[in-house]
Design an enzyme around this catalytic site. Structure first.
Site, PDB file in Angstrom:
ATOM      1  N   ASP A 113       4.910   1.329  11.730  1.00 18.11           N
ATOM      2  CA  ASP A 113       3.752   0.614  11.195  1.00 18.11           C
ATOM      3  C   ASP A 113       3.636  -0.824  11.712  1.00 18.11           C
ATOM      4  O   ASP A 113       2.662  -1.506  11.393  1.00 18.11           O
ATOM      5  CB  ASP A 113       3.819   0.577   9.656  1.00 18.11           C
ATOM      6  CG  ASP A 113       3.213   1.826   9.030  1.00 18.11           C
ATOM      7  OD1 ASP A 113       2.585   2.621   9.754  1.00 18.11           O
ATOM      8  OD2 ASP A 113       3.351   1.994   7.800  1.00 18.11           O
ATOM      9  N   ILE A 168       8.145   7.845  16.538  1.00 17.51           N
ATOM     10  CA  ILE A 168       7.798   8.578  15.306  1.00 17.51           C
ATOM     11  C   ILE A 168       6.551   9.449  15.516  1.00 17.51           C
ATOM     12  O   ILE A 168       6.513  10.604  15.108  1.00 17.51           O
ATOM     13  CB  ILE A 168       7.572   7.604  14.120  1.00 17.51           C
ATOM     14  CG1 ILE A 168       8.749   6.635  13.965  1.00 17.51           C
ATOM     15  CG2 ILE A 168       7.298   8.376  12.818  1.00 17.51           C
ATOM     16  CD1 ILE A 168      10.041   7.226  13.444  1.00 17.51           C
ATOM     17  N   LYS A 203       0.837  -1.199   0.000  1.00 22.22           N
ATOM     18  CA  LYS A 203       0.000   0.000   0.000  1.00 22.22           C
ATOM     19  C   LYS A 203       0.873   1.250   0.000  1.00 22.22           C
ATOM     20  O   LYS A 203       0.666   2.173  -0.797  1.00 22.22           O
ATOM     21  CB  LYS A 203      -0.893   0.021   1.238  1.00 22.22           C
ATOM     22  CG  LYS A 203      -1.650   1.340   1.415  1.00 22.22           C
ATOM     23  CD  LYS A 203      -2.395   1.393   2.721  1.00 22.22           C
ATOM     24  CE  LYS A 203      -1.604   1.978   3.849  1.00 22.22           C
ATOM     25  NZ  LYS A 203      -1.790   3.417   4.062  1.00 22.22           N
ATOM     26  N   ASN A 204       1.854   1.294   0.898  1.00 21.70           N
ATOM     27  CA  ASN A 204       2.644   2.520   1.036  1.00 21.70           C
ATOM     28  C   ASN A 204       3.489   2.813  -0.201  1.00 21.70           C
ATOM     29  O   ASN A 204       3.861   3.950  -0.445  1.00 21.70           O
ATOM     30  CB  ASN A 204       3.545   2.451   2.277  1.00 21.70           C
ATOM     31  CG  ASN A 204       2.736   2.602   3.554  1.00 21.70           C
ATOM     32  OD1 ASN A 204       1.583   3.041   3.519  1.00 21.70           O
ATOM     33  ND2 ASN A 204       3.307   2.207   4.684  1.00 21.70           N
ATOM     34  N   ARG A 246      -4.778  11.075   3.496  1.00 20.31           N
ATOM     35  CA  ARG A 246      -3.625  11.929   3.686  1.00 20.31           C
ATOM     36  C   ARG A 246      -2.620  11.832   2.538  1.00 20.31           C
ATOM     37  O   ARG A 246      -1.960  12.799   2.191  1.00 20.31           O
ATOM     38  CB  ARG A 246      -2.975  11.521   5.010  1.00 20.31           C
ATOM     39  CG  ARG A 246      -2.464  12.682   5.754  1.00 20.31           C
ATOM     40  CD  ARG A 246      -1.832  12.308   7.030  1.00 20.31           C
ATOM     41  NE  ARG A 246      -0.997  13.421   7.419  1.00 20.31           N
ATOM     42  CZ  ARG A 246       0.212  13.605   6.977  1.00 20.31           C
ATOM     43  NH1 ARG A 246       0.756  12.707   6.187  1.00 20.31           N
ATOM     44  NH2 ARG A 246       0.893  14.679   7.330  1.00 20.31           N
ATOM     45  N   ARG A 295       0.349  15.526  12.265  1.00 24.45           N
ATOM     46  CA  ARG A 295       1.247  15.129  11.165  1.00 24.45           C
ATOM     47  C   ARG A 295       1.449  16.314  10.224  1.00 24.45           C
ATOM     48  O   ARG A 295       0.776  16.442   9.216  1.00 24.45           O
ATOM     49  CB  ARG A 295       0.680  13.916  10.432  1.00 24.45           C
ATOM     50  CG  ARG A 295       0.673  12.676  11.305  1.00 24.45           C
ATOM     51  CD  ARG A 295      -0.074  11.550  10.669  1.00 24.45           C
ATOM     52  NE  ARG A 295       0.715  10.795   9.718  1.00 24.45           N
ATOM     53  CZ  ARG A 295       0.249   9.762   9.016  1.00 24.45           C
ATOM     54  NH1 ARG A 295      -0.990   9.385   9.172  1.00 24.45           N
ATOM     55  NH2 ARG A 295       1.021   9.115   8.171  1.00 24.45           N
ATOM     56  N   PRO A 296       2.412  17.163  10.543  1.00 25.01           N
ATOM     57  CA  PRO A 296       2.630  18.371   9.736  1.00 25.01           C
ATOM     58  C   PRO A 296       3.216  18.033   8.366  1.00 25.01           C
ATOM     59  O   PRO A 296       3.718  16.922   8.152  1.00 25.01           O
ATOM     60  CB  PRO A 296       3.645  19.151  10.568  1.00 25.01           C
ATOM     61  CG  PRO A 296       4.361  18.142  11.389  1.00 25.01           C
ATOM     62  CD  PRO A 296       3.400  17.024  11.637  1.00 25.01           C
ATOM     63  N   ILE A 297       3.149  19.013   7.432  1.00 27.69           N
ATOM     64  CA  ILE A 297       3.809  18.801   6.129  1.00 27.69           C
ATOM     65  C   ILE A 297       4.849  19.895   5.863  1.00 27.69           C
ATOM     66  O   ILE A 297       5.221  20.152   4.726  1.00 27.69           O
ATOM     67  CB  ILE A 297       2.806  18.691   4.955  1.00 27.69           C
ATOM     68  CG1 ILE A 297       1.972  19.976   4.790  1.00 27.69           C
ATOM     69  CG2 ILE A 297       1.916  17.488   5.087  1.00 27.69           C
ATOM     70  CD1 ILE A 297       1.314  20.069   3.413  1.00 27.69           C
ATOM     71  N   ASP A 298       5.298  20.546   6.956  1.00 24.41           N
ATOM     72  CA  ASP A 298       6.261  21.633   6.781  1.00 24.41           C
ATOM     73  C   ASP A 298       7.523  21.186   6.034  1.00 24.41           C
ATOM     74  O   ASP A 298       8.096  21.942   5.236  1.00 24.41           O
ATOM     75  CB  ASP A 298       6.623  22.249   8.151  1.00 24.41           C
ATOM     76  CG  ASP A 298       7.168  21.215   9.119  1.00 24.41           C
ATOM     77  OD1 ASP A 298       6.517  20.152   9.275  1.00 24.41           O
ATOM     78  OD2 ASP A 298       8.237  21.437   9.707  1.00 24.41           O
ATOM     79  N   LEU A 299       7.942  19.949   6.245  1.00 22.38           N
ATOM     80  CA  LEU A 299       9.180  19.493   5.588  1.00 22.38           C
ATOM     81  C   LEU A 299       8.980  19.254   4.094  1.00 22.38           C
ATOM     82  O   LEU A 299       9.897  19.444   3.297  1.00 22.38           O
ATOM     83  CB  LEU A 299       9.712  18.222   6.263  1.00 22.38           C
ATOM     84  CG  LEU A 299      10.098  18.392   7.746  1.00 22.38           C
ATOM     85  CD1 LEU A 299      10.499  17.055   8.356  1.00 22.38           C
ATOM     86  CD2 LEU A 299      11.235  19.403   7.890  1.00 22.38           C
TER      87      LEU A 299
END
Ligand code: UD1
Length: 427
Positions: A313, A335, A22-23, A99, A128-132
């Site tokens: 996971d 994590i 999936k990932n 997401r 779960r930020p997306i700043d990176l």
């Protein structure tokens, strides 16, 4: 809404075919946006998230065609073609539900010179930020603007100039977005402290098959020479190492012997080491991995970490497997800050778990009892299934849609190895 009922106590024996990852699928699918030629992905798992991603691609002007695989087959083949990109936005409604939709940011920016994506907000396993993701695109020369819950990235003149991104922490998603954005950059893009997960390697291999030059695949420094034009490709999605590990944990607690057909041991070293340490027998062979267990397992001390460390996971499934171990296990989640949502549900089944901050102490018990339970995320739901397989009486797992997002036909695969498990629908 569907529920899964399990009557625990059966040993598991036989073969489980492992599906496409999936990932990996969710980061290979958006690559269709990078070219006007067809991209064919084989071994795609039949999962709700893959279907949703297909719908998102359709909204962006990319056609999707599923080839005639029979319903009884696992996996399928999908050909995508984005002759032109008709929209460059991933709206809130879609990002909120899935997401992984933020992974269209990099490829849309690369292909169309512009992309607008909704900020995802929080989710069940934590902030779960997306700043990176955004910093990486900026480092490669994108102009970024955030307004009204959306972020817009633009490349002056249509293509990014290139640059260097040094990640302060390892991020799988941000490395993926950065790689796809870099694939059409004019200059060189360098990613330092890149994620090294096998799914990242899978993405790099596909990009290379599409004509991109990447150095350092599988290492923490990736150097990408973008190309003006990417071409189409046919590519097979790697086996799902998390699905394989999940079924191995099921065998660990239920006992028996199961062949995980198609699982790749070379991508699962930390999981297999932990299984062996707990007393599960693990045999690697040409076609997969055979796992066998008999009697109570030993306790473990595990801490999640980026690859090649022990995967976040796998944390919930190992916790479930260790519920009946002979002694106390200590699990530390490094994590995500909120990834113990399965703990109160497992305790309703008789588990003895104490959580303090990021650490959970799991004391093995002699007996688990079936109960109605529900989970808030995919891997947490799987931990309830694993516990249910070893619990006395009936366990009813609600909110099955979480499992449908990540485990292809779970109940069929477990039935085939002897589990007493069924899906019931309320109509
Ligand atoms: C993470 C896991 C991945 C797993 C997936 C779903 C790691 C390194 N990643 O990937 O194995 O399959 O969840 O469960 O184990 N972060 C930021 N800013 C960002 C992006 C991330 O601060 O822009 C932080 C996260 O909060 C987290 C860490 O970086 O603490 C790693 O996150 P990341 O790898 O990006 O998450 P996913 O890609 O979702």
């Amino acid at each position: 809404m569907d529920r899964i009922l399990i009557r625990g106590g059966n040993r598991l024996n036989g073969t489980i075919p492992i599906s496409g990852a999936k990932n990996s699928a969710l980061t290979l699918l958006p690559c269709a946006l990078l070219t006007d030629e067809p991209l064919t992905l084989r071994n795609l798992p039949r999962l709700a998230d893959v279907d949703s991603f297909g719908h998102l691609l359709n909204q962006l002007g990319c056609s999707t065609m599923i080839e005639g695989t029979r319903p009884e087959d696992f996996g399928r083949v999908m050909t995508m073609r984005a002759g032109s990109v008709s929209a460059t936005i991933a709206p809130y409604d879609i990002v909120r539900k899935m997401r992984a939709s933020i992974l269209v940011l990099g490829p849309l920016l690369a292909r169309a010179g512009e992309a607008k994506v909704s900020l995802p907000g929080g989710c069940a396993i934590g902030n779960r930020p997306i700043d990176l993701h955004l910093k990486a695109l900026e480092a490669f020369g994108a102009e970024m603007e955030t307004e009204s819950g959306y972020v817009t990235a633009r490349a002056k003149g249509g293509r990014l100039p290139g640059g260097t991104m040094i990640f302060p922490v390892v991020s799988v998603g941000a490395t993926e977005n950065a790689l796809m954005a870099a694939s059409r950059a004019k200059g060189t893009c360098i990613i330092e402290n890149a994620a090294r997960e096998p799914e990242i390697v899978d993405l790099c291999k596909l990009l290379v098959a599409m004509g991109v030059h990447i150095d350092g695949i599988g290492t923490e420094t990736l150097t990408i020479e973008g190309v003006d034009r990417l071409h189409g490709a046919t590519y097979r999605v790697m086996a799902d190492r998390i699905e394989a590990g999940s079924y191995a944990c099921a065998v660990g607690i239920a006992g028996g012997s199961v062949d995980l057909l198609g699982a790749d041991a070379s991508e699962m070293a930390a999981t297999l080491d932990a299984l062996r340490q707990a007393g599960v027998q693990v045999e690697e062979h040409k076609k997969g991995i055979k796992v066998s267990a008999d009697g109570p397992l030993g306790p473990l001390t595990l801490s999640t970490a980026p690859y090649p460390g022990f995967a976040t996971d796998m944390q919930a499934q190992f916790m479930a497997m260790l519920l009946k171990a002979d002694g106390a296990s200590v699990l530390t989640e490094t994590i995500f800050e909120n990834r113990y949502m399965h703990v109160p549900e497992l305790m309703r089944m008789g588990a003895d778990i104490q959580v303090k901050g990021r650490t959970a102490v799991v004391r093995g018990v002699d007996r688990l009892a079936g109960a109605p339970v529900m989970a808030t995320d995919l891997r947490a739901s799987m931990s309830l299934i694993i516990a249910g397989l070893a619990a006395e009486g009936e366990t009813q797992v609600n909110r099955v849609y979480h499992l449908d997002r990540g485990y292809e036909r779970l109940e069929e695969k477990l039935q085939a190895v002897g589990a007493d498990i069924e899906r019931v629908s309320d109509g």
